[in-house]
Design an enzyme around this catalytic site. Sequence first.
Site: not given
Ligand code: ASP
Length: 343
Positions: A14, A58, A60, A167, A278
Amino acid sequence: MKASAILIIYTGGTIGMKQDPVDQTLKPFDFSQIADEVPELRKFAVRIDAYTFDPLIDSSDVEPSLWTRLAHLVRDRYDDYDGFVILHGTDTMAYSASALSFMLEGLTKPVIFTGSQLPIGVPRTDGKENLISAVEIAAAADEEGHALVPEVSIFFDSVLIRGNRATKLSAEAFNAFASPDCPPLAEAGIRIRYNRSVIRYPDDWNRPLKVHDRLDTRVAILKVHPGITPELVTVFLLAPEIRAVILETYGSGNAITRPWFLSLVREAGKSKAIVNVTQCKSGSVNMDIYATGRTLKLAGVVSGYDITTEAALGKLFVLLGENPDNEAVKNRFGEDLCGEISK
Ligand code: ASP
């Protein structure tokens, strides 16, 4: 003393995205635009170079191959820079920072991940402050020129935390990350306070960097939950291609005590490394408190103590990559390799 040099490695996320005028989704833009948005970087008495990934992603879409690229980049540029700042999406930042902490053994320089919740070009962005502080911390050294934070860490919303303790807690708040079982390494207020009793320092500042880049990703994560079925547990525990299973358990490491579950765990434990992590956001596995935990221990499950799932994954990838024998992986998993567990 020579002036510091910092390498900013831009992977995406982002922090460097802007809205596509056609479909309104956020898409990455190049580093020069980030640098233009943060002219403050020029005020540092520090040389700042940038390396941009192509394509930008991104987070992800992060794969272990990106971790290998990052680890090689740090290794190849290690002598040229005093610290590294990695711009990375927040979604998988805790996974990447964890993995890098295990892959870069013997680190004597900072490797700081940062990103933002709002793109750097928008008025209320958190990206500017995160980037500026991360660069300042990456360049910070003591009187002898040794790095103040020679670890893999994450800087976010005024706090520097150990990468393998992090986390992601919030999809919206600026303080998106937490390190529930380990105090911050540094906090940025009017000045940056370093928590030197928590930061890990090397015994030998001349030690060579060792990169563990053979990752074996044959790991499954099984989260126990009420109503879980024998069929599902069988798929996760007995899949032939899997060498290790992260069992996400309740509370202090407890799971189902029914015979079908335990016999599957026992069966899988004969050939696989099963580790107990956990589901709680803080606190540690202790398989000696409840009979349910004790049965897992007797079935050959190894304690992850207070390790996060993100760190357990990176740790297993590295340990499996280095050890063809799963018994050796089990023995080493309970050791604190780089500050990821409190023992
Ligand atoms: N979807 C974005 C990513 O992880 C979210 C972020 O950057 O905060 O690349």
